[in-house]
Motif scaffolding. Structure first.
Motif, PDB file in Angstrom:
ATOM      1  N   MET A 183       0.834  -1.203   0.000  1.00 50.18           N
ATOM      2  CA  MET A 183       0.000   0.000   0.000  1.00 50.18           C
ATOM      3  C   MET A 183       0.869   1.254   0.000  1.00 50.18           C
ATOM      4  SD  MET A 183      -3.285  -0.754   2.464  1.00 50.18           S
ATOM      5  CE  MET A 183      -2.321  -1.016   3.945  1.00 50.18           C
ATOM      6  N   VAL A 184       0.648   2.113  -0.984  1.00 55.88           N
ATOM      7  CA  VAL A 184       1.356   3.395  -1.048  1.00 55.88           C
ATOM      8  C   VAL A 184       0.579   4.395  -0.203  1.00 55.88           C
ATOM      9  CG1 VAL A 184       2.173   5.253  -2.529  1.00 55.88           C
ATOM     10  CG2 VAL A 184       2.261   2.883  -3.332  1.00 55.88           C
ATOM     11  N   ILE A 185       1.223   4.922   0.823  1.00 59.78           N
ATOM     12  CA  ILE A 185       0.560   5.789   1.799  1.00 59.78           C
ATOM     13  C   ILE A 185       1.330   7.098   1.929  1.00 59.78           C
ATOM     14  CG2 ILE A 185      -0.095   6.047   4.228  1.00 59.78           C
ATOM     15  CD1 ILE A 185      -0.431   2.997   4.319  1.00 59.78           C
ATOM     16  N   TYR A 186       0.585   8.196   1.966  1.00 62.11           N
ATOM     17  CA  TYR A 186       1.181   9.491   2.257  1.00 62.11           C
ATOM     18  C   TYR A 186       0.653   9.986   3.603  1.00 62.11           C
ATOM     19  CZ  TYR A 186       3.433  10.011  -2.244  1.00 62.11           C
ATOM     20  OH  TYR A 186       4.264   9.845  -3.332  1.00 62.11           O
ATOM     21  N   ARG A 187       1.576  10.296   4.508  1.00 62.04           N
ATOM     22  CA  ARG A 187       1.198  10.843   5.816  1.00 62.04           C
ATOM     23  C   ARG A 187       1.011  12.345   5.663  1.00 62.04           C
ATOM     24  NH1 ARG A 187       3.395   7.537  10.171  1.00 62.04           N
ATOM     25  NH2 ARG A 187       1.643   6.376   9.260  1.00 62.04           N
ATOM     26  N   ILE A 188      -0.243  12.788   5.791  1.00 60.24           N
ATOM     27  CA  ILE A 188      -0.605  14.177   5.551  1.00 60.24           C
ATOM     28  C   ILE A 188      -0.547  14.997   6.840  1.00 60.24           C
ATOM     29  CG2 ILE A 188      -2.378  15.670   4.574  1.00 60.24           C
ATOM     30  CD1 ILE A 188      -1.104  13.600   2.626  1.00 60.24           C
ATOM     31  N   LEU A 189      -0.922  14.387   7.935  1.00 60.54           N
ATOM     32  CA  LEU A 189      -0.948  15.047   9.239  1.00 60.54           C
ATOM     33  C   LEU A 189      -0.510  14.048  10.298  1.00 60.54           C
ATOM     34  CD1 LEU A 189      -2.028  17.856  10.395  1.00 60.54           C
ATOM     35  CD2 LEU A 189      -4.108  16.618  10.987  1.00 60.54           C
ATOM     36  N   PRO A 190       0.400  14.452  11.200  1.00 63.32           N
ATOM     37  CA  PRO A 190       1.031  15.753  11.359  1.00 63.32           C
ATOM     38  C   PRO A 190       2.031  16.041  10.239  1.00 63.32           C
ATOM     39  CG  PRO A 190       2.026  14.187  12.861  1.00 63.32           C
ATOM     40  CD  PRO A 190       0.872  13.487  12.211  1.00 63.32           C
ATOM     41  N   ASN A 191       2.345  17.315  10.070  1.00 63.27           N
ATOM     42  CA  ASN A 191       3.327  17.722   9.073  1.00 63.27           C
ATOM     43  C   ASN A 191       4.228  18.807   9.657  1.00 63.27           C
ATOM     44  OD1 ASN A 191       1.986  20.366   8.548  1.00 63.27           O
ATOM     45  ND2 ASN A 191       0.358  19.089   7.668  1.00 63.27           N
ATOM     46  N   ARG A 192       5.114  19.345   8.879  1.00 64.21           N
ATOM     47  CA  ARG A 192       6.096  20.290   9.416  1.00 64.21           C
ATOM     48  C   ARG A 192       5.486  21.607   9.866  1.00 64.21           C
ATOM     49  NH1 ARG A 192       9.474  22.494   4.151  1.00 64.21           N
ATOM     50  NH2 ARG A 192       7.710  22.714   2.723  1.00 64.21           N
ATOM     51  N   TYR A 193       4.236  21.872   9.474  1.00 64.23           N
ATOM     52  CA  TYR A 193       3.581  23.113   9.851  1.00 64.23           C
ATOM     53  C   TYR A 193       2.522  22.935  10.939  1.00 64.23           C
ATOM     54  CZ  TYR A 193       5.583  24.684   5.404  1.00 64.23           C
ATOM     55  OH  TYR A 193       6.450  24.986   4.376  1.00 64.23           O
ATOM     56  N   ALA A 194       1.912  21.769  11.013  1.00 63.70           N
ATOM     57  CA  ALA A 194       0.779  21.574  11.929  1.00 63.70           C
ATOM     58  C   ALA A 194       0.813  20.184  12.547  1.00 63.70           C
ATOM     59  CB  ALA A 194      -0.542  21.769  11.179  1.00 63.70           C
ATOM     60  N   ASP A 195       0.520  20.134  13.850  1.00 59.62           N
ATOM     61  CA  ASP A 195       0.406  18.858  14.559  1.00 59.62           C
ATOM     62  C   ASP A 195      -1.035  18.365  14.607  1.00 59.62           C
ATOM     63  OD1 ASP A 195       3.145  18.657  15.195  1.00 59.62           O
ATOM     64  OD2 ASP A 195       2.882  19.976  16.933  1.00 59.62           O
ATOM     65  N   ALA A 196      -1.986  19.278  14.378  1.00 60.11           N
ATOM     66  CA  ALA A 196      -3.397  18.906  14.481  1.00 60.11           C
ATOM     67  C   ALA A 196      -4.249  19.952  13.773  1.00 60.11           C
ATOM     68  CB  ALA A 196      -3.822  18.808  15.944  1.00 60.11           C
TER      69      ALA A 196
END
Length: 293
Positions: A19-32
């Motif tokens: 499964m190709v997955i992209y982790r969108i959140l958290p990211n470098r700008y926002a934790d929530a």
């Protein structure tokens, strides 16, 4: 007045097996965004190998997981004895509460001829008093998700979490929060008013779109300011596109997160690990749970 975008970003690869997955959140700008502390996007892909072993049993505490499957078939198991299976368009919600072990499979939909698999998983931070409650589970098949056709056949909106006009999701809410799946036909436009102090974000799973007169690409996550205002979505493509719009009120308790646990202090995290390693979360009995259904 239209809300202004605060930033936009793309996810980081976090694949599981095929499964190709992209982790969108958290990211470098926002934790929530409001109570939502995690978002994984399982990108559209034709499945060639059936996954029978799940993604691997693992614990959670202090959150609710919400899995929304656009295409495919999801199967859920947990150590509280819950079992469920949903198909394309369906939703699975699990309150981890004071501790649970769960596992999920995601395969092509057995009810259709499509081999496509596509979905999302959100983690929703629970208030401290709810973190202490026993786990719970709820599944909603696609045809039971609140749905409304937009005026002039511009597309449709599904309410996965929260409410919109006369639509209300059956997924439990412990604070003001929402998750909408908006499907716009080519050239269509949709505008929604959002209250003051709500944290709001949009995600474009596959295709670009214009949001409040700014152009964004497929795969982009966009967060907005917290002032009262509108979000105007415009499909600039020659084909229909999908947009997720989500958020809620600010989580106003301390947050301490580590691995699969989201708690309110370092001591809470230590206790979560202690109870897990002591076996307090129980075990999954895969075959027994399948037979019960």
């Amino acid at each position: 007045m239209k809300k202004k975008s605060s930033f936009s970003t793309r996810g980081q690869r976090a694949d599981i097996g095929d499964m190709v997955i992209y982790r969108i959140l958290p990211n470098r700008y926002a934790d929530a965004v409001g109570p939502i502390v995690f978002l994984d996007h399982i990108v559209p892909n034709k499945q060639t190998t059936i996954n029978k072993e799940g993604t691997g049993a693992h614990p959670h505490r202090g959150i609710a997981t919400l899995t929304y499957i656009l295409n495919g078939e999801g199967e859920h198991f947990d150590s509280a004895g819950n079992y469920g299976k949903i198909h394309s368009g369906g939703v699975q919600w699990m309150k981890a509460g004071n501790g649970i072990i769960h596992d999920e499979t995601l395969n092509s939909d057995s009810k259709t001829d499509s081999e496509l698999v596509h979905g999302f998983q959100f983690w929703i931070n629970l208030p401290s008093n709810i973190k202490a409650e026993a786990p719970a589970y709820l599944s909603v098949e696609g045809n039971a998700v609140p749905f409304k056709t937009l005026s002039e056949n511009k597309g449709w909106i599904k309410v996965i979490l929260g409410g919109f006009e006369d639509l209300n999701s059956v997924i439990p809410n412990y604070s003001e929060q929402f998750l909408y799946h908006i499907h716009l036909e080519a050239g269509a436009q949709f505008e929604i008013e959002l209250a003051d102090k709500l944290e709001v974000a949009a995600y474009l799973p596959t295709l670009p779109a214009s949001i409040n007169d700014e152009k964004f690409n497929g795969g982009e996550f966009i967060e907005f300011d917290r002032k009262e205002g509108s979000v105007e979505l415009t499909n600039t493509n020659g084909e229909a596109c999908d947009i997720l719009l989500f958020g809620g009120e600010n989580y106003n308790e301390p947050i301490e997160a580590e691995g699969p646990f989201v708690m309110n202090s370092k001591l809470d995290i230590a206790n979560a690990y202690r109870d897990y390693y002591n076996g307090d979360y129980g075990k999954i009995d895969y075959e027994k749970q399948r037979v019960k259904v």
